[in-house]
Scaffold this motif. Structure first.
Motif, PDB file in Angstrom:
ATOM      1  N   ASP A 150      11.661   0.321 -11.021  1.00 36.48           N
ATOM      2  CA  ASP A 150      11.670   1.755 -10.728  1.00 36.48           C
ATOM      3  C   ASP A 150      10.272   2.257 -10.385  1.00 36.48           C
ATOM      4  OD1 ASP A 150      14.355   1.861 -11.176  1.00 36.48           O
ATOM      5  OD2 ASP A 150      14.193   2.679 -13.220  1.00 36.48           O
ATOM      6  N   GLY A 151      10.193   3.011  -9.289  1.00 36.43           N
ATOM      7  CA  GLY A 151       8.938   3.620  -8.885  1.00 36.43           C
ATOM      8  C   GLY A 151       8.025   2.730  -8.077  1.00 36.43           C
ATOM      9  N   VAL A 152       8.410   1.477  -7.831  1.00 33.75           N
ATOM     10  CA  VAL A 152       7.576   0.543  -7.074  1.00 33.75           C
ATOM     11  C   VAL A 152       8.058   0.493  -5.629  1.00 33.75           C
ATOM     12  CG1 VAL A 152       6.757  -1.828  -6.850  1.00 33.75           C
ATOM     13  CG2 VAL A 152       7.126  -0.841  -9.121  1.00 33.75           C
ATOM     14  N   SER A 153       7.165   0.718  -4.685  1.00 26.70           N
ATOM     15  CA  SER A 153       7.506   0.639  -3.261  1.00 26.70           C
ATOM     16  C   SER A 153       7.308  -0.780  -2.754  1.00 26.70           C
ATOM     17  CB  SER A 153       6.632   1.598  -2.450  1.00 26.70           C
ATOM     18  OG  SER A 153       5.293   1.138  -2.429  1.00 26.70           O
ATOM     19  N   MET A 154       7.877  -1.070  -1.598  1.00 29.47           N
ATOM     20  CA  MET A 154       7.714  -2.388  -0.998  1.00 29.47           C
ATOM     21  C   MET A 154       6.254  -2.662  -0.668  1.00 29.47           C
ATOM     22  SD  MET A 154      10.116  -4.624  -0.633  1.00 29.47           S
ATOM     23  CE  MET A 154      11.621  -3.761  -0.225  1.00 29.47           C
ATOM     24  N   THR A 160       0.292  -6.142  -4.422  1.00 23.96           N
ATOM     25  CA  THR A 160       0.195  -6.921  -5.652  1.00 23.96           C
ATOM     26  C   THR A 160       0.274  -8.418  -5.370  1.00 23.96           C
ATOM     27  OG1 THR A 160       1.235  -5.089  -6.841  1.00 23.96           O
ATOM     28  CG2 THR A 160       1.163  -7.218  -7.957  1.00 23.96           C
ATOM     29  N   TYR A 161       1.174  -8.802  -4.471  1.00 20.51           N
ATOM     30  CA  TYR A 161       1.253 -10.211  -4.081  1.00 20.51           C
ATOM     31  C   TYR A 161      -0.041 -10.674  -3.410  1.00 20.51           C
ATOM     32  CZ  TYR A 161       6.294 -10.847  -4.935  1.00 20.51           C
ATOM     33  OH  TYR A 161       7.533 -10.972  -5.503  1.00 20.51           O
ATOM     34  N   MET A 162      -0.618  -9.831  -2.565  1.00 17.10           N
ATOM     35  CA  MET A 162      -1.854 -10.209  -1.880  1.00 17.10           C
ATOM     36  C   MET A 162      -2.996 -10.411  -2.879  1.00 17.10           C
ATOM     37  SD  MET A 162      -1.498 -10.571   1.436  1.00 17.10           S
ATOM     38  CE  MET A 162      -3.160 -10.335   2.075  1.00 17.10           C
ATOM     39  N   PRO A 220      -4.573 -11.125 -15.215  1.00 15.61           N
ATOM     40  CA  PRO A 220      -4.132  -9.780 -14.838  1.00 15.61           C
ATOM     41  C   PRO A 220      -3.305  -9.769 -13.553  1.00 15.61           C
ATOM     42  CG  PRO A 220      -6.426  -9.740 -15.532  1.00 15.61           C
ATOM     43  CD  PRO A 220      -6.026 -11.188 -15.454  1.00 15.61           C
ATOM     44  N   GLU A 221      -3.622 -10.662 -12.613  1.00 10.92           N
ATOM     45  CA  GLU A 221      -2.895 -10.697 -11.347  1.00 10.92           C
ATOM     46  C   GLU A 221      -1.450 -11.147 -11.548  1.00 10.92           C
ATOM     47  OE1 GLU A 221      -7.216 -10.902 -10.537  1.00 10.92           O
ATOM     48  OE2 GLU A 221      -5.872 -12.001 -11.891  1.00 10.92           O
ATOM     49  N   ASP A 226       4.611  -9.120 -12.771  1.00  9.47           N
ATOM     50  CA  ASP A 226       5.731  -8.803 -13.666  1.00  9.47           C
ATOM     51  C   ASP A 226       6.077  -7.318 -13.637  1.00  9.47           C
ATOM     52  OD1 ASP A 226       5.919 -11.450 -14.452  1.00  9.47           O
ATOM     53  OD2 ASP A 226       4.595 -11.186 -16.189  1.00  9.47           O
ATOM     54  N   GLU A 227       5.137  -6.489 -13.183  1.00 12.21           N
ATOM     55  CA  GLU A 227       5.355  -5.043 -13.178  1.00 12.21           C
ATOM     56  C   GLU A 227       6.019  -4.543 -11.901  1.00 12.21           C
ATOM     57  OE1 GLU A 227       4.788  -3.103 -15.816  1.00 12.21           O
ATOM     58  OE2 GLU A 227       4.260  -4.977 -16.850  1.00 12.21           O
TER      59      GLU A 227
END
Length: 246
Positions: A150-154, A160-162, A220-221, A226-227
């Motif tokens: 919830d609340g996370v955009s593509m 985050t992946y980068m 942290p990455e 996970d978030e």
């Protein structure tokens, strides 16, 4: 959440780019999967692939395409498909220019296929990282289905992946990664995107999995990953490249 994906892909891949750390570069892909025809097997499909490459040789519309064939290796249902055939394109324009030529001239090649395609999916892909070095005789790839939290955009997920991929590379990681979004052919599904993770060879893939456990777990990455989403239903394939892009 699916409405978000559709709006993103249909109207703008890169809205409010200043609000994000990275800008995705999109490419296209076609995934064909199905079953071997009676008395046919993977060897017959690879032989057909060689003939397909010869057929394309004097047709410049296909120059930018790369083709890879997958064989299921780890799966919850090994009977789902005998193969996956992947065509990769730099852009939708190049992809559909070749489709135009295929519809006009590809009838004889199509009629000689040793397989029956049961699913054909048109996909947009955002590349996150790519393995350095040469692809071996066999590569290895895993796909997982991911749902945004919830609340996370593509775009937030992509950033985050980068960040994770950069951290991973600093520890010696050499994996390829993509976020994938089906535009047609996928049917009804209850996830937001597919995440692919791949290596140049199965051995290299395994080494990078070990590297994750030794050098990346708990960073942290990784915690940031996970978030953003929950990913499951992992399926893995060995791969053979049929055609390189010119």
């Amino acid at each position: 959440m699916k409405k978000l994906v559709i709006l993103l892909l249909t109207f703008s891949f890169f809205v409010n780019a200043e609000d994000y750390k990275y800008e995705p570069i999109a490419n296209k892909a076609e995934y064909f999967s199905g079953k071997f025809n009676r008395n046919k097997d993977m060897e017959d499909l690879l032989d057909w692939g060689d003939k397909f490459v010869d057929w394309m040789e004097d047709k410049s519309a296909w120059d930018s395409m790369e083709t890879v064939v997958f064989t299921p290796y780890f799966s919850d249902d090994m009977q789902r498909a005998d193969y996956v055939w992947l065509n990769l394109w730099p852009s939708s324009g190049e992809q559909y220019n070749a489709i135009d030529q295929w519809l006009k001239e590809g009838g004889s090649m199509m009629s000689s296929l040793p397989v029956t395609n049961q699913r054909v999916v048109d996909v947009w892909q955002w590349a996150i990282s790519a393995p350095e070095g040469e692809i071996g005789d066999n590569g290895f790839v895993r796909f997982t289905q991911c749902t945004l939290k919830d609340g996370v955009s593509m775009r937030k997920a992509f950033d985050t992946y980068m960040d994770f991929a950069k951290k991973a590379k600093s520890t010696g990681d050499n994996m390829g990664r993509k976020m994938m979004f089906a535009s047609s052919g996928a049917g009804i599904y209850d996830y937001d995107y597919v995440y692919s993770l791949y290596g140049n060879t199965p051995a290299e893939y395994g080494e990078n999995v070990d590297n994750f456990g030794k050098n990346l777990m708990g960073t942290p990455e990784v915690e940031a990953l996970d978030e953003i989403s929950e990913c499951n239903n992992g399926r893995s394939f060995s791969t053979v490249r049929i055609k390189k892009a010119k």
